[in-house]
Design a protein around this motif. Structure first.
Motif, short mmCIF file in Angstrom:
data_model
loop_
_atom_site.label_atom_id
_atom_site.label_comp_id
_atom_site.label_asym_id
_atom_site.label_seq_id
_atom_site.Cartn_x
_atom_site.Cartn_y
_atom_site.Cartn_z
N LEU A 1 0.85 -1.19 0.00
CA LEU A 1 0.00 0.00 0.00
C LEU A 1 0.88 1.23 0.00
O LEU A 1 1.80 1.35 0.83
CB LEU A 1 -0.91 0.02 1.23
N ILE A 2 0.62 2.13 -0.94
CA ILE A 2 1.32 3.41 -0.98
C ILE A 2 0.28 4.51 -0.81
O ILE A 2 -0.74 4.54 -1.51
CB ILE A 2 2.07 3.61 -2.31
N ILE A 3 0.51 5.38 0.16
CA ILE A 3 -0.37 6.52 0.43
C ILE A 3 0.36 7.79 0.04
O ILE A 3 1.46 8.06 0.55
CB ILE A 3 -0.77 6.56 1.92
N CYS A 4 -0.21 8.55 -0.86
CA CYS A 4 0.42 9.79 -1.30
C CYS A 4 -0.68 10.83 -1.49
O CYS A 4 -1.28 10.95 -2.57
CB CYS A 4 1.20 9.57 -2.60
N THR A 5 -0.97 11.57 -0.45
CA THR A 5 -2.09 12.51 -0.47
C THR A 5 -1.60 13.95 -0.32
O THR A 5 -0.93 14.28 0.65
CB THR A 5 -3.09 12.18 0.66
N GLY A 6 -1.93 14.76 -1.30
CA GLY A 6 -1.56 16.17 -1.23
C GLY A 6 -0.10 16.43 -1.49
O GLY A 6 0.44 17.43 -0.99
N VAL A 7 0.56 15.58 -2.28
CA VAL A 7 2.01 15.70 -2.48
C VAL A 7 2.38 15.84 -3.95
O VAL A 7 3.12 16.76 -4.33
CB VAL A 7 2.72 14.46 -1.88
N LEU A 8 1.86 14.95 -4.78
CA LEU A 8 2.30 14.91 -6.18
C LEU A 8 2.07 16.23 -6.90
O LEU A 8 2.86 16.63 -7.77
CB LEU A 8 1.58 13.77 -6.91
N HIS A 9 0.99 16.94 -6.57
CA HIS A 9 0.70 18.20 -7.25
C HIS A 9 1.66 19.32 -6.86
O HIS A 9 1.60 20.41 -7.42
CB HIS A 9 -0.75 18.64 -7.02
N HIS A 10 2.54 19.06 -5.89
CA HIS A 10 3.55 20.05 -5.51
C HIS A 10 4.92 19.75 -6.12
O HIS A 10 5.88 20.49 -5.87
CB HIS A 10 3.68 20.12 -3.99
#
Length: 421
Positions: free
Chosen positions: A124-133
């Motif tokens: 499981l990889i959680i990436c919330t609110g990061v890639l768009h930065h």
């Protein structure tokens, strides 16, 4: 060596931690429950076919000050790795680890772009609110895809383009005024916010400024961020496809549900479109979605995604989502559920309610349809016990079930597991 944008982002979060750090992870979980990306909350959406293992290997990519400790505390059998650029955020996560004795939590200061150097894979990889930065979000998602186990799942949050239109208008003003993510920029931003008119797109549905603008860190993150982009629904689909992944569903379908916002011939016209086109129509119509929370997986898992255009749905195991309630009377029934975008209200008929009462997370749709009639209205006490399910012909019952379960899926009221039998 970090590029200039990444260095600016790192410095911002060192000075203004966001989301604001929580003081006690245990108290937070007791008050608010699991995060929506937690496998204990979203397990059936992450793995409809069943969790691949109990001791999940979880990566929180861009974990901030509290996300990784919250996941580790709520999932003691799993190993959790939290990575972040900000030393300040990781220091706060470390305090949580020490306070709660989280031996299953590992923390590293690093860019998610370099996660491949760890030579690990994750369930499981959680990436919330990061890639768009990131300067190159595509490269970020590809880096994460490369370390996702073939049976793994990924929870992502990206900014929504339509719901943030006002944010970008104000960001543009502040750039023209030379305001940056520092004390002087904050002063300029706070002064400007005094003049935002009530009809501006920045004003929320409540008629006020967004709650995130109540403190310094929120203002910096929303209005003064050095790197920020947002996505439409088609942008999300292209983003996922470019990384070699498959879109696996929204965390909650309700904000994208055509049935909630359209009716008559227009609803029929929109529902004739492919699902992604339906979602794009509603996103553009309501201009309220300021964040997209969704799941992605590797292509070999595509067959487990929920769909109703084949007879595979007969093997689905429906479960009424937590918080769904039946209201009204036998002549005017509605299903209601609270959501971040407001209450989700879907009118239903008595026969539909009789069918939905059987959605207990154990029986397949085929099992439900094979039961003798009449159904007993156990969870829905407003229904008379002698009520019966309309349509005794097998094909009629099957088509009725498809329509009901698909509509409840579109609204987010139902989730579906897969049965191996």
């Amino acid at each position: 060596m970090e590029d200039k944008v990444t260095e600016a982002v790192r410095k911002q979060y060192e000075a203004y931690s966001y989301p604001p750090p929580i003081e006690d992870a245990a108290k937070f979980l007791k008050q608010w429950g699991p995060l929506t990306c937690d496998p204990k909350f979203a397990g059936i959406q992450l793995w409809p076919e069943g969790r691949p293992r109990q001791d999940l290997r979880i990566l929180c990519a861009g974990c901030g000050s509290s996300q990784a400790p919250l996941i580790a505390l709520n999932n003691p059998d799993c190993s959790v790795l939290g990575i972040d650029l900000s030393e300040a955020s990781l220091a706060h996560s470390n305090r949580h680890r020490d306070r709660h004795g989280l031996t299953n939590l590992e923390l590293r200061q690093m860019s998610l772009l370099n996660v491949g150097t760890l030579h690990r894979s994750f369930d499981l990889i959680i990436c919330t609110g990061v890639l768009h930065h990131l300067p190159d979000p595509d490269a970020g998602l590809k880096a994460l895809a490369d370390v996702l186990d073939p049976s793994g799942s990924m929870a992502i949050m990206l900014y929504g383009k339509s719901g943030r239109a006002g944010v970008y208008l104000v960001q543009d003003i502040l750039r023209r005024l030379g305001a940056g993510p520092d004390a002087e920029g904050l002063k300029v931003a706070r002064e400007l916010l005094k003049f935002v008119p009530s009809h501006h797109y920045l004003i929320s549905a409540t008629g006020k400024l967004p709650n995130d603008l109540a403190d310094d860190a929120g203002i910096v993150d929303m209005l003064l961020h050095p790197q920020d982009r947002a996505y439409s629904v088609p942008d999300v689909m292209k983003f996922v496809e470019t990384a070699g992944l498959v879109f696996f569903g929204w965390n909650d379908n309700a904000p994208y549900c055509a049935d909630r916002f359209l009716g008559g011939a227009m609803l029929e016209k929109v529902l004739a479109l492919p699902a992604a086109e339906q979602w794009a129509v509603i996103d553009n119509l309501n201009v309220l979605i300021d964040r997209h929370d969704f799941f992605v997986r590797k292509p070999q898992s595509a067959g487990f995604a929920t769909r109703f255009d084949t007879d595979d749905y007969m093997s689905y195991v429906p479960l009424v989502r937590s918080g769904v309630k039946l209201a009204g009377d036998v002549n005017a029934l509605i299903l209601t559920r609270a959501s971040p975008q407001g209450e989700v209200v879907i009118p239903i008929s008595r026969p539909e309610a009789l069918l939905l009462e059987q959605a207990d997370g154990k029986k397949r749709i085929s099992d439900i349809l094979s039961q003798a009639l009449p159904f007993q209205a156990l969870p829905f006490q407003a229904l008379p016990s002698h009520a019966s399910f309309k349509g005794s012909e097998p094909e009629q019952r099957k088509n009725f079930a498809r329509a009901v379960f698909e509509r409840m899926w579109r609204s987010g009221h139902l989730l579906f597991a897969r049965s191996g039998g």
